[in-house]
Design a protein around this motif. Structure first.
Motif, PDB file in Angstrom:
ATOM      1  N   CYS A 110       2.653   2.140  -2.531  1.00 29.69           N
ATOM      2  CA  CYS A 110       1.994   1.869  -1.263  1.00 29.69           C
ATOM      3  C   CYS A 110       0.620   2.538  -1.235  1.00 29.69           C
ATOM      4  N   ALA A 111      -0.332   1.866  -0.601  1.00 23.77           N
ATOM      5  CA  ALA A 111      -1.648   2.477  -0.384  1.00 23.77           C
ATOM      6  C   ALA A 111      -2.032   2.246   1.069  1.00 23.77           C
ATOM      7  N   VAL A 112      -2.633   3.246   1.678  1.00 22.53           N
ATOM      8  CA  VAL A 112      -3.155   3.141   3.039  1.00 22.53           C
ATOM      9  C   VAL A 112      -4.633   3.524   3.009  1.00 22.53           C
ATOM     10  N   ASN A 113      -5.454   2.624   3.487  1.00 26.16           N
ATOM     11  CA  ASN A 113      -6.909   2.859   3.503  1.00 26.16           C
ATOM     12  C   ASN A 113      -7.423   3.305   2.146  1.00 26.16           C
ATOM     13  N   GLU A 114      -7.002   2.591   1.124  1.00 24.63           N
ATOM     14  CA  GLU A 114      -7.476   2.747  -0.247  1.00 24.63           C
ATOM     15  C   GLU A 114      -7.086   4.061  -0.933  1.00 24.63           C
ATOM     16  N   ARG A 115      -5.980   4.663  -0.457  1.00 26.31           N
ATOM     17  CA  ARG A 115      -5.418   5.822  -1.153  1.00 26.31           C
ATOM     18  C   ARG A 115      -3.917   5.611  -1.278  1.00 26.31           C
ATOM     19  N   TYR A 116      -3.344   6.082  -2.392  1.00 26.44           N
ATOM     20  CA  TYR A 116      -1.887   6.046  -2.506  1.00 26.44           C
ATOM     21  C   TYR A 116      -1.274   6.828  -1.346  1.00 26.44           C
ATOM     22  N   SER A 117      -0.145   6.336  -0.873  1.00 23.63           N
ATOM     23  CA  SER A 117       0.495   6.928   0.289  1.00 23.63           C
ATOM     24  C   SER A 117       1.992   7.082   0.070  1.00 23.63           C
ATOM     25  N   ASP A 118       2.552   8.080   0.719  1.00 21.54           N
ATOM     26  CA  ASP A 118       4.000   8.198   0.782  1.00 21.54           C
ATOM     27  C   ASP A 118       4.534   7.062   1.660  1.00 21.54           C
ATOM     28  N   ARG A 148      -5.321  -0.157   6.902  1.00 23.72           N
ATOM     29  CA  ARG A 148      -5.272  -1.176   5.857  1.00 23.72           C
ATOM     30  C   ARG A 148      -4.212  -0.742   4.843  1.00 23.72           C
ATOM     31  N   ALA A 200      -1.612  -1.675   1.570  1.00 25.27           N
ATOM     32  CA  ALA A 200      -1.472  -2.552   0.415  1.00 25.27           C
ATOM     33  C   ALA A 200      -0.195  -2.180  -0.325  1.00 25.27           C
ATOM     34  N   ALA A 246      -0.808   9.924   3.489  1.00 25.90           N
ATOM     35  CA  ALA A 246      -0.321  11.151   2.854  1.00 25.90           C
ATOM     36  C   ALA A 246      -0.364  10.912   1.360  1.00 25.90           C
ATOM     37  N   TYR A 259      -7.336  -4.231  -7.125  1.00 24.67           N
ATOM     38  CA  TYR A 259      -7.523  -3.957  -5.693  1.00 24.67           C
ATOM     39  C   TYR A 259      -8.913  -3.325  -5.631  1.00 24.67           C
ATOM     40  N   MET A 298     -10.181  -0.196  -3.810  1.00 22.11           N
ATOM     41  CA  MET A 298      -9.548   1.099  -4.109  1.00 22.11           C
ATOM     42  C   MET A 298      -9.879   1.609  -5.518  1.00 22.11           C
ATOM     43  N   ARG A 352     -11.674  10.065  -7.686  1.00 17.13           N
ATOM     44  CA  ARG A 352     -10.695  11.153  -7.636  1.00 17.13           C
ATOM     45  C   ARG A 352     -10.364  11.623  -9.043  1.00 17.13           C
TER      46      ARG A 352
END
Lengths: 78, 160
Positions: free
Chosen positions: A50-58, A68, A70, B4, B68, B71, B78
């Protein structure tokens, strides 16, 4: 709240769409959004990252209006 | 806002001395590596990933890379910041090609520049490993028999 969910690679191919608009309750997690995508697009997202606002997310992170999201198949770049 | 990341560290920031990009044009490995060299760097280490054939005994016509896009460069940034922090290199270049890439053509370049070779080589090695594990990019393998998405890795983040 309204969330944009994007799909890539085989998820996009299986769903037939690259992006979905989800109408979700205010207190929603990424995992909840995934379940909504599975229902709406009739695909299985088990194993997705999962990604939220172009960062990997828990998956259990909470979402905010306009986020956003993905769902990414295991990656194979390089 | 509810995001997170898997790591609890604050997010490192990429440097103006880095060169991070995606393109549909052919990659130029030395041009990319040279772009992060400064006069104090005696070492520029680079890795070039190239489309190969056969794969598991099957002849490849070409690969098609999907990403993507919004991203990819943030994730490259990073990675570059982490390489800089861990290895002390001066500059990091990462470039990935998207779209159709033919056999023999580069798909990814990772380069690192430092005063001396130990740091540059270590950062370059770690850099390609991180890129393959984390960049949100997928390769479609096109053969005479059809096309299929290559099995990927999901170590970058918790999976559903």
């Amino acid at each position: 709240m309204t969330i944009t969910a994007r799909l890539f690679a085989r998820y996009r191919a299986e769903a037939g769409v690259a992006e979905l608009l989800l109408d979700l309750p205010d207190d929603t997690t990424v995992r909840d959004a995934a379940r909504a995508v599975e229902r709406q697009a009739r695909i299985v997202l088990r194993g997705a990252m999962c990604a939220v606002n172009e960062r990997y997310s828990d998956p259990d992170a909470r979402l905010g209006d306009g986020d956003r999201v993905a769902f990414l198949p295991p990656v194979s770049g390089g | 806002m509810g995001t997170a990341s898997p790591s609890s560290r604050p997010s490192p920031v990429a440097d103006a001395g880095d060169n991070l990009l995606i393109t549909r044009e052919p990659l130029r490995p030395w041009h990319l590596a040279e772009s992060v060299r400064t006069d104090g760097c005696g070492a520029v280490a680079s890795f070039v990933g190239v489309v190969r054939s056969p794969n598991r005994g099957v002849a490849i016509r070409y690969l098609e890379y999907e990403g993507y896009e919004e991203m990819i460069v943030p994730e490259m940034a990073r990675i570059a910041a982490e390489l800089r922090a861990a290895h002390g290199v001066e500059g990091v270049a990462i470039a990935h090609r998207l779209g159709r890439v033919a056999v023999g053509e580069p798909s990814i370049v990772v380069a690192a520049a430092s005063a001396h070779r130990r740091e540059a080589l270590a950062a370059c090695h770690a850099g390609i490993d991180e890129c393959k594990a984390r960049l949100p990019i997928w390769k479609l393998e096109v053969t005479v028999d059809g096309a299929h998405w290559v099995e990927g890795s999901s170590g970058a983040a918790p999976a559903l």
